[in-house]
Enzyme design. Structure first.
Site, short mmCIF file in Angstrom:
data_model
loop_
_atom_site.label_atom_id
_atom_site.label_comp_id
_atom_site.label_asym_id
_atom_site.label_seq_id
_atom_site.Cartn_x
_atom_site.Cartn_y
_atom_site.Cartn_z
N THR A 1 0.85 -1.18 0.00
CA THR A 1 0.00 0.00 0.00
C THR A 1 0.88 1.23 0.00
O THR A 1 1.90 1.28 0.71
CB THR A 1 -0.95 0.01 1.22
OG1 THR A 1 -1.75 1.20 1.19
CG2 THR A 1 -0.19 -0.06 2.53
N TRP B 1 -12.10 22.98 11.98
CA TRP B 1 -11.96 21.93 10.98
C TRP B 1 -13.05 22.05 9.92
O TRP B 1 -14.23 22.26 10.23
CB TRP B 1 -12.07 20.55 11.64
CG TRP B 1 -10.81 20.12 12.32
CD1 TRP B 1 -9.70 20.86 12.54
CD2 TRP B 1 -10.55 18.83 12.88
NE1 TRP B 1 -8.76 20.12 13.20
CE2 TRP B 1 -9.26 18.87 13.43
CE3 TRP B 1 -11.28 17.65 12.97
CZ2 TRP B 1 -8.68 17.77 14.05
CZ3 TRP B 1 -10.71 16.56 13.59
CH2 TRP B 1 -9.42 16.62 14.12
#
Length: 547
Positions: A187, A449
């Site tokens: 990965t 955020w």
């Protein structure tokens, strides 16, 4: 098989190993079909025969227990045969991501210490470029796509079908220790070399059983049972095609392998073979829903799991509008991969279409035997209130225990007995997980955020948007501000402006669907949005382009 001798009173210590998954379909559905494109069809009896022949062919060419065999191929019956034969003989199957760069492919094969390569003839040019730098590979076997092998400078040992034809149809597969390493693949992250993820027989069997329960046992949409027709549209090099070929084989379902992804061939197979169950990344679904050919097909029996990247509400609606039953599956390379499925609960039978869409695009409910939480900065779980967001962590019996030959990276992955995902999300009162961002992709504007996934989901519902991506770009006043990349549908090109989109997002904020500080200031129209080798938005490349 040569059985050991058991004295009276000694029980058989049944191992959870991949060869045991083959017993059931050979009893329940030995004459069921497995199909490759419009080229090949055979039965489960033939699958067993070919698995035994493959193991004998590999052993004849020096593959022993513990050796690694690297496979380059499309989604095919050959890959399915490799999913079983290689680990069943005690060797390790390496699934090679042929979409990586040549240097990354070279690194993964050398790092995995592969002894043999099975390679589709379409990918021979990749191997030609790196062959001299491969350190452990001794043998190359070619899979002749279209029954042809192009001229090559490689030293080829044999052709796959010839190897099987020359081999015995009986192989004495041993009862392995269930903790024997079975598979490995790599990965890629944002920095550094690819990381080797690996799984044991026990982990793969438990994942198969849990996914089978989750998809077949609950009274909800998208069920996968033995009378379904299965066709993967996720590369089989990507986490065992999400483990679903093992599930389909255990169920004895009809299996259809499409080879190279081509919209016309995919749609043809769906229609001609009556495919009812698939899985893919959003890019593949979008390719199909926008194909001119789709209007000629009835897709009302087709159930599709979307994973690998966020399923937007806009794309989900577009799929439902042409009859597809759609829902999200979530996981990571490190989780084998399926962790959750976004299906409505039994008591939600009376929900309206819009509410159902809201559910199927969630990250989902945990599979049986899965535990997940969201943690604060001190490692304490947040309440399941659907609001409190933290890093998502997992426990399940099939999570990778380590990165191969990478102890430092393993310490980052596993902390306090939890596998740390690097995803940010929250869990609601019903137990549904919702990923809101990657930790590294969160946009922090003025100390608050902003979820890039929320921005992309909203943009997907605009009639002119084909695809979008949100990133944070530096801002002197706020630190970061969100920016949108937008791909327009062809019929809307030149007809909408950046200001149109800003007004659209402002209206969403006024409706409470987005915080006001989250409205992007900048909208860039692009012809293509960068993707990773497995179809995810490549935020690393996008940020480099615009920062």
């Amino acid at each position: 098989m040569t059985e050991k001798t058991y004295p009276p009173g000694e029980h058989y210590d049944y191992p959870l190993i991949i060869k045991k998954l083959l017993n059931t379909p050979l009893i329940y559905a030995p004459d069921q079909e497995i199909i490759y494109r419009d080229k090949l069809r055979y039965t489960y009896r033939d699958l067993k025969d070919r698995i035994h022949r493959l193991a004998n062919g590999l052993e004849k060419r020096g593959i022993n227990p513990g050796d690694t065999v690297a496979v380059f191929d499309y989604d095919s019956n050959r890959f399915l045969e490799s999913f079983f034969a290689i680990p069943m003989m005690g060797a390790v199957l390496q699934m090679v991501n042929w979409r990586l760069s040549a240097e990354q492919i070279l690194y993964t094969i050398n790092h995995a210490e592969a002894k043999m390569i099975l390679i589709n003839s379409d990918f021979l040019p990749i191997l030609e470029n790196i062959r001299e730098k491969l350190e452990t590979v001794k043998t190359v076997v070619v899979i002749a796509e279209n029954d042809e092998i192009p001229a090559t400078s490689l030293d080829i040992d044999t052709v796959y079908e010839d190897m099987l034809a020359d081999a015995s149809s009986e192989y004495d597969f041993p009862d392995l220790d269930e903790n024997t390493k079975a598979t490995t693949f790599y990965t890629t992250g944002t920095t550094g070399d690819p990381k080797g993820v690996h799984f044991t027989h026990r982990q793969l069997v438990l994942h198969t059983l849990s996914v089978s329960i989750a998809l077949a046992s609950y009274d909800t949409l998208g069920r996968f049972r033995s009378d379904d027709v299965y066709m993967p549209m996720t590369p089989m090099f990507h986490v065992h095609a999400w483990g679903l070929p093992y599930v389909a084989t255990l169920l004895g379902a009809k299996q259809v392998y499409p080879g190279k992804y081509e919209p016309e061939m995919l749609l043809k197979l769906i229609a001609s073979e009556n495919v009812t169950f698939s899985h893919c990344v959003p890019t593949i679904l979008q390719m199909l829903t926008t194909s001119p050919a789709v209007k000629d097909f009835d897709l009302s029996r087709w159930k599709v799991i979307i994973g690998g990247a966020k399923l937007s509400k806009g794309l989900a609606k577009a799929a439902e509008d042409i009859g597809i039953t759609i829902f999200t599956g979530y996981g990571m390379s490190e989780t084998c991969p399926i962790i959750s499925l976004a299906t409505p609960k039994t008591h939600m039978t009376d929900i309206d279409d819009d509410t159902r869409l809201d559910i199927v695009v969630k990250t989902g409910l945990p599979l049986p035997l899965v535990e997940f939480e969201t943690l604060d900065a001190e490692g304490k779980p947040f309440p399941h209130d659907g609001v409190s967001a933290g890093e998502v962590v997992f426990r399940a019996p099939w999570l990778t225990k380590s990165y191969f030959k990478a102890p430092d990276k393993t310490k980052e992955l596993w902390q306090d007995g939890w596998l740390h995902s690097g995803d940010v999300g929250h869990i609601d009162e019903e137990g549904y997980l919702q990923i809101t961002d990657r930790v590294k992709d969160v946009i922090k504007s003025g100390g608050e955020w902003v979820s890039s996934l929320d921005l992309e989901n909203l943009m997907s519902q605009h009639e002119a948007v084909l695809e979008s991506a949100a990133i944070g770009i530096p801002d002197e006043k706020w630190g970061e501000r969100p920016m949108m990349l937008v791909m327009l549908k062809p019929e809307f090109r030149g007809k909408v402006s950046a200001d149109d989109f800003k007004q659209y997002m402002k209206k969403a904020a006024e409706q409470g669907r987005l915080p006001r500080y989250g409205v992007p200031d900048r909208y860039e129209f692009v012809q293509e949005i960068p993707k990773t080798s497995v179809g995810k938005l490549d935020k690393k490349v996008i940020r480099q382009m615009y920062q």
